[in-house]
Design a protein around this motif. Structure first.
Motif, PDB file in Angstrom:
ATOM      1  N   ALA A 233       0.845  -1.376   0.130  1.00  0.00           N
ATOM      2  CA  ALA A 233      -0.128  -0.073   0.048  1.00  0.00           C
ATOM      3  C   ALA A 233       0.788   1.460   0.047  1.00  0.00           C
ATOM      4  CB  ALA A 233      -1.117  -0.282   1.234  1.00  0.00           C
ATOM      5  N   HIS A 234       0.590   2.314  -0.741  1.00  0.00           N
ATOM      6  CA  HIS A 234       1.653   3.408  -0.251  1.00  0.00           C
ATOM      7  C   HIS A 234       0.628   4.220   1.204  1.00  0.00           C
ATOM      8  CE1 HIS A 234      -1.361   7.172  -1.392  1.00  0.00           C
ATOM      9  NE2 HIS A 234      -2.538   6.186  -1.770  1.00  0.00           N
ATOM     10  N   LEU A 235       2.223   4.609   1.027  1.00  0.00           N
ATOM     11  CA  LEU A 235       2.417   5.496   2.662  1.00  0.00           C
ATOM     12  C   LEU A 235       1.929   7.118   2.494  1.00  0.00           C
ATOM     13  CD1 LEU A 235       3.254   4.965   5.516  1.00  0.00           C
ATOM     14  CD2 LEU A 235       5.753   4.945   5.183  1.00  0.00           C
ATOM     15  N   GLN A 245      -8.054   7.292   5.451  1.00  0.00           N
ATOM     16  CA  GLN A 245      -8.533   6.314   3.692  1.00  0.00           C
ATOM     17  C   GLN A 245      -7.362   6.256   3.281  1.00  0.00           C
ATOM     18  OE1 GLN A 245     -12.433   4.955   4.044  1.00  0.00           O
ATOM     19  NE2 GLN A 245     -13.238   6.948   5.519  1.00  0.00           N
ATOM     20  N   ASP A 246      -6.754   6.992   2.660  1.00  0.00           N
ATOM     21  CA  ASP A 246      -5.854   7.477   1.457  1.00  0.00           C
ATOM     22  C   ASP A 246      -5.223   7.618   1.354  1.00  0.00           C
ATOM     23  OD1 ASP A 246      -4.893   7.420  -1.254  1.00  0.00           O
ATOM     24  OD2 ASP A 246      -6.179   8.868  -2.458  1.00  0.00           O
ATOM     25  N   ASN A 247      -4.093   7.204   1.851  1.00  0.00           N
ATOM     26  CA  ASN A 247      -3.951   5.368   2.282  1.00  0.00           C
ATOM     27  C   ASN A 247      -4.276   5.160   3.852  1.00  0.00           C
ATOM     28  OD1 ASN A 247      -4.343   2.798   1.329  1.00  0.00           O
ATOM     29  ND2 ASN A 247      -3.110   2.665   0.075  1.00  0.00           N
ATOM     30  N   GLY A 248      -4.890   5.435   4.596  1.00  0.00           N
ATOM     31  CA  GLY A 248      -3.839   5.785   5.835  1.00  0.00           C
ATOM     32  C   GLY A 248      -4.665   3.067   6.350  1.00  0.00           C
ATOM     33  N   GLY A 279       5.098   7.773  -3.329  1.00  0.00           N
ATOM     34  CA  GLY A 279       5.648   9.238  -4.244  1.00  0.00           C
ATOM     35  C   GLY A 279       3.805   8.816  -5.180  1.00  0.00           C
ATOM     36  N   GLU A 280       3.174   7.335  -4.550  1.00  0.00           N
ATOM     37  CA  GLU A 280       2.271   6.703  -5.728  1.00  0.00           C
ATOM     38  C   GLU A 280       1.077   7.638  -5.663  1.00  0.00           C
ATOM     39  OE1 GLU A 280      -1.976   5.744  -5.951  1.00  0.00           O
ATOM     40  OE2 GLU A 280      -2.001   6.954  -4.640  1.00  0.00           O
ATOM     41  N   GLU A 281       1.247   9.478  -4.935  1.00  0.00           N
ATOM     42  CA  GLU A 281       0.016  10.021  -5.244  1.00  0.00           C
ATOM     43  C   GLU A 281       1.041  11.366  -6.402  1.00  0.00           C
ATOM     44  OE1 GLU A 281      -3.061   9.759  -5.057  1.00  0.00           O
ATOM     45  OE2 GLU A 281      -3.427   9.514  -2.732  1.00  0.00           O
ATOM     46  N   GLN A 282       1.993  11.048  -6.635  1.00  0.00           N
ATOM     47  CA  GLN A 282       2.380  11.451  -7.649  1.00  0.00           C
ATOM     48  C   GLN A 282       3.040  11.366  -9.154  1.00  0.00           C
ATOM     49  OE1 GLN A 282       4.143  12.410  -4.518  1.00  0.00           O
ATOM     50  NE2 GLN A 282       2.438  13.710  -5.069  1.00  0.00           N
ATOM     51  N   SER A 307      -3.500  -2.471  -1.137  1.00  0.00           N
ATOM     52  CA  SER A 307      -5.219  -1.551  -0.962  1.00  0.00           C
ATOM     53  C   SER A 307      -5.020  -0.310  -1.238  1.00  0.00           C
ATOM     54  CB  SER A 307      -5.477  -2.256   0.323  1.00  0.00           C
ATOM     55  OG  SER A 307      -6.259  -1.359   1.167  1.00  0.00           O
ATOM     56  N   ASP A 308      -6.048  -0.235  -1.836  1.00  0.00           N
ATOM     57  CA  ASP A 308      -5.717   1.402  -1.927  1.00  0.00           C
ATOM     58  C   ASP A 308      -7.552   2.323  -2.850  1.00  0.00           C
ATOM     59  OD1 ASP A 308      -4.929   3.977  -2.047  1.00  0.00           O
ATOM     60  OD2 ASP A 308      -3.820   3.823  -4.101  1.00  0.00           O
ATOM     61  N   THR A 309      -8.551   1.686  -2.087  1.00  0.00           N
ATOM     62  CA  THR A 309      -9.489   2.295  -2.288  1.00  0.00           C
ATOM     63  C   THR A 309     -10.061   2.367  -1.361  1.00  0.00           C
ATOM     64  OG1 THR A 309     -10.429   0.192  -2.789  1.00  0.00           O
ATOM     65  CG2 THR A 309      -9.615   1.776  -5.074  1.00  0.00           C
ATOM     66  N   LYS A 375     -18.706   6.065   0.190  1.00  0.00           N
ATOM     67  CA  LYS A 375     -18.923   6.999   1.085  1.00  0.00           C
ATOM     68  C   LYS A 375     -16.945   7.915   0.787  1.00  0.00           C
ATOM     69  CE  LYS A 375     -21.565   5.191   3.805  1.00  0.00           C
ATOM     70  NZ  LYS A 375     -21.300   3.211   4.223  1.00  0.00           N
ATOM     71  N   TYR A 376     -15.737   6.651  -0.093  1.00  0.00           N
ATOM     72  CA  TYR A 376     -14.630   6.870   0.197  1.00  0.00           C
ATOM     73  C   TYR A 376     -14.477   7.750  -1.088  1.00  0.00           C
ATOM     74  CZ  TYR A 376     -10.118   6.172  -2.002  1.00  0.00           C
ATOM     75  OH  TYR A 376      -8.716   6.336  -1.389  1.00  0.00           O
ATOM     76  N   PHE A 377     -15.000   8.085  -2.441  1.00  0.00           N
ATOM     77  CA  PHE A 377     -14.593   8.943  -3.201  1.00  0.00           C
ATOM     78  C   PHE A 377     -15.407  10.377  -2.794  1.00  0.00           C
ATOM     79  CE2 PHE A 377     -13.637   6.411  -6.889  1.00  0.00           C
ATOM     80  CZ  PHE A 377     -12.725   6.095  -6.875  1.00  0.00           C
TER      81      PHE A 377
HETATM   82 ZN   LIG Z   1      -3.889   5.908  -2.954  1.00  0.00          ZN
END
Ligand SMILES: [Zn+2]
Length: 448
Positions: A233-235, A245-248, A279-282, A307-309, A375-377
């Motif tokens: 998962a991304h930190l 939640q993105d992405n705790g 760096g996932e978000e970039q 896991s990332d949703t 709910k996530y989006f």
């Molecule tokens: Zn994410």
């Protein structure tokens, strides 16, 4: 699901450490926190592996902005990610509305009107999922028309929806701001009557290229230790909130799967490797760097589970183009159905949107946890992505689904699914209608 620690891991990370922009002080804190957790659990081979970020970015002075012509009104405005600061005194200019970034011929025809002005792009004109190659062409063309700045639209009520127009961890060429949806609609109505001039300014703290760490830890396999099942998962997170939640929830899932499996005192046959990427978000920078660096080892990676949703209850797994995995999952389907997560989604909409992609395109079987996202989006990349939004029972269910699937794959007599050759990967992407996007992303180094 009963004594799990995932909820507490997420609380420590989101409330305790806070927003984790890639390479920021909080991110570095999260890296050492994650290593401490793996150490406390008694995992093996705990280490970091670095990747390069072209620049580090954090907001320093919040954005302020106003409409100044035809009348004064305060804007809900934010700097986009990896945007340079505005010049001293801010940006003042006429707004030119660009209804269509694509096709680029239309944008090119507007060139003279755009130069030196503030370009307001109608995000909705791009469609839900524009072809990535076209989008890049549009953005490149936008760079050549030399706007003074660019305005993007966020969501309703002026809420910040963090994102970036820059790729690969570099900076955009011009200041990019995001305004609230209602602000955009007002500006468009005012433009129908005459010119609109706005002024805005913000200051971002930008640091030059640097190395940033992924975190890795293992539970060695009991009899096939050289075969690997990755749970990742991304930190990193965006800055408007604490990224609970993105992405705790994804990070908490990785840690809790490690804790639960380690506590069994019966490691699975294959090695389980836990990875927290940056760096996932970039643009998937940490996972792509990892997948490239270990390209020669891809044959030993049996499966990659990401896991990332968010933390809503899981419905099963996204197959991301690998329809053959449906058959592979059939063995454990009764177990997953018992948790309400026996489904598979063949939807390829998110094929290049999270950290499985670098492995997927190298032929490794990958799975992405398929959660409800209604709910996530509404909170993803926004100020409301905080710990209070996490439902403990739902998070625990997703963790249990991930742990059961990962353990079953790692403990199986058979490899999970075949590795695909480059030709087979192309065929898969073609079938998923994603080959053009792959070629565009590969040319930008977004995927290996
Ligand atoms: Zn994410």
């Amino acid at each position: 699901m009963v004594n799990g620690q995932a909820y507490d891991y997420d609380r420590q990370l989101s409330d305790g450490i806070g927003p984790r922009l890639t390479g920021s002080d909080n991110y570095v804190h999260a890296v050492s926190w994650a290593q401490d957790q793996f150490r406390n659990l008694g995992l093996s081979n705990i280490h970091t592996e670095s990747f390069n970020m072209a620049a580090l970015w954090e907001p320093e002075v919040p954005a302020t902005g106003h409409i100044i012509e035809p009348r004064n009104q305060t804007l809900h405005i934010y700097s986009a990610g990896w945007s340079p600061s505005t010049p001293d005194g801010g940006v003042t200019g006429k707004v030119v509305y660009v209804p269509q970034l694509l096709p680029i011929e239309k944008l090119e025809a507007m060139k003279e009107k755009l130069a030196g002005n503030i370009v307001l792009i109608d995000n909705t004109s791009l469609g839900e999922h524009p072809a990535i190659g076209d989008l890049i062409k549009g953005l490149t063309t936008l760079g050549t028309v030399a706007p003074q700045a660019v305005l993007l639209t966020g969501r309703a009520n002026g809420s910040q929806n963090a994102g970036s127009l820059a790729v690969g961890g570099g900076l955009s060429k011009f200041p990019v701001a995001q305004i609230g949806l209602e602000d955009e609609l007002l500006i468009k109505r005012l433009l129908e009557k005459g010119p609109v001039t706005i002024q805005f300014s913000f200051k971002n703290r930008i640091r030059p290229a640097t190395e940033v760490n992924n975190v890795i830890a293992e539970i060695p396999g009991r009899d096939l230790p050289k075969e690997i099942v990755i749970v990742g998962a991304h930190l990193d997170s965006w800055h408007p909130a604490t990224g609970a939640q993105d992405n705790g929830t994804g990070v908490a899932t990785v840690l809790e799967v490690a804790r639960a499996i380690k506590s069994l005192n019966r490691p699975p046959r294959r090695t389980m490797r836990f990875i927290l990427f940056g760096g996932e978000e970039q643009g998937l920078i940490g996972s792509t760097a990892y997948a490239k660096k270990h390209a020669a080892d891809m044959a030993s990676i049996d499966a990659v589970l990401i896991s990332d949703t968010g933390g809503q209850a899981s419905k099963g797994w996204y197959l991301m183009g690998r329809e053959d995995e449906k058959e592979a999952l059939a063995n454990i389907e009764p177990l997953l159905t018992g948790m309400g997560a026996g489904g598979t989604s063949t939807d390829t909409e998110f094929l290049f949107e999270t950290d499985h992609a670098g492995f997927d395109v190298q032929g490794v079987p990958t799975l992405v946890l398929w959660n409800g996202v209604d709910k996530y989006f509404k909170l993803h990349h926004q100020a409301s992505d905080s710990f209070d939004s996490v439902v403990q029972a739902d998070l625990n269910q997703g963790v249990a689904v991930t742990a059961a699937t990962a353990y079953a794959i790692a403990d199986s007599d058979q490899p999970f699914a075949p590795h695909l050759s480059p030709t087979e990967v192309e065929t898969m992407l073609k079938k998923a209608n994603e080959l053009d996007n792959y070629i565009a992303l590969k040319s930008m180094d977004w995927v290996p």
